[in-house]
Scaffold this active site. Structure first.
Site, PDB file in Angstrom:
ATOM      1  N   CYS A  79       7.453   6.631   4.463  1.00 35.88           N
ATOM      2  CA  CYS A  79       6.514   5.549   4.157  1.00 35.88           C
ATOM      3  C   CYS A  79       7.144   4.378   3.386  1.00 35.88           C
ATOM      4  CB  CYS A  79       5.315   6.141   3.423  1.00 35.88           C
ATOM      5  SG  CYS A  79       3.820   5.107   3.466  1.00 35.88           S
TER       6      CYS A  79
ATOM      7  N   GLU B   3       2.761  11.727   6.829  1.00 34.95           N
ATOM      8  CA  GLU B   3       2.967  12.015   5.408  1.00 34.95           C
ATOM      9  C   GLU B   3       1.745  12.675   4.771  1.00 34.95           C
ATOM     10  OE1 GLU B   3       4.190   9.441   1.385  1.00 34.95           O
ATOM     11  OE2 GLU B   3       3.249   8.440   3.100  1.00 34.95           O
TER      12      GLU B   3
ATOM     13  N   LYS C 137      11.054  12.250  -1.249  1.00 35.84           N
ATOM     14  CA  LYS C 137      10.854  10.807  -1.197  1.00 35.84           C
ATOM     15  C   LYS C 137      11.467  10.108  -2.413  1.00 35.84           C
ATOM     16  CE  LYS C 137       7.018   7.531  -0.418  1.00 35.84           C
ATOM     17  NZ  LYS C 137       5.526   7.459  -0.369  1.00 35.84           N
TER      18      LYS C 137
END
Length: 258
Positions: free
Chosen positions: A145, A40, A110
């Site tokens: 994440c 990321e 995200k």
């Protein structure tokens, strides 16, 4: 399917251009892989919040164009990690997935933005859509994440046919035990392979945790890295997903909860 994971070290002494050149040199040696993962925000550095705006790019900018060409050169599927995307007047933590021909077949913005000791939730806009891509090896769901803490996302990707989850991450060492649990849990509860790529190193006084891993649909860790820069290689037999789901058909027993 031969998988390659680049668990990349992030430090504050290296410029984005230097890091990109170093990643390209690593990728040159991975032509044997069918699928390659990067972590990321690896070019800017996740915790470099003061660089988010000035280093943001559009989805047709230099970062995406460069790794489209790299995927084609390697003849591999490439989950190139994420970057700060400028879309209109909004900024996103956007990860990109390319097929063997360099086509951008997966874009994931995200959804769950991190706010604990992080400015991500203040600076960026959250995504609103799950992303599952079709490949010759089956359907692959994309995540980033902090998403790991939210099982609803992965169940939605399962409903869309996912057999493999790919995770790009910059997860700190201080919560690495949580990382390990979530990697296994998301794979086990959905009977999917889960392949995660985390960063290592120390940036902005945060030590990154590494422990990138490959977890099978039974929740068993097949291979993992430690907390140093490393490249993992592993061969996955994707036919095991259907086999495991048939032998222990928990997916068929899911009951919608009102």
């Amino acid at each position: 399917m031969k998988v390659g994971i680049i668990q990349l070290e992030i430090n504050d002494d290296e410029s984005p251009k230097q890091r990109l050149q170093r990643v390209d040199a690593l990728l040159e040696n991975m032509k044997v892989c069918d699928l390659i993962l990067l972590p990321e925000m690896w070019m800017t550095g996740y915790f470099s919040f003061d660089h988010y705006v000035c280093e943001a790019q559009s989805i047709d900018g230099e970062f995406v164009t460069h790794y489209s060409n790299m995927a084609k050169k390697l003849n591999a599927y490439l989950y190139a990690g994420s970057f700060v995307e400028l879309k209109g007047e909004e900024y996103f933590n956007t990860s990109v997935f390319f097929d063997r021909n360099g086509a951008l077949t997966g874009v994931y913005r995200k959804i769950h933005l991190f706010r604990y000791g992080s400015l991500e939730g203040k600076l960026l806009t959250r995504g609103k859509k799950t992303t599952v891509v079709d490949t010759e090896f089956g359907k692959i769901g994309l995540a980033t994440c902090y998403d790991l803490r939210f099982p609803e996302l992965f169940r939605k990707e399962l409903e869309l046919g996912a057999q493999i989850f790919l995770i790009t991450s910059a997860w700190p060492l201080s919560r690495i035990d949580h990382w390990k649990i979530f990697n296994q849990a998301r794979a086990l509860e959905n009977q999917c392979y889960l392949i995660s790529c985390n960063c290592v190193g120390t940036t902005r006084k945060v030590q990154l945790g590494g422990h990138s891993s490959i977890v099978n649909p039974l929740g068993i860790v097949e291979k993992y890295a430690q907390a140093n820069e490393d490249i993992l290689y592993f061969d996955i037999d994707t036919s095991k997903v259907a086999q495991i789901r048939e032998e222990f058909p928990q997916i068929k027993h899911i009951v919608p909860i009102d």
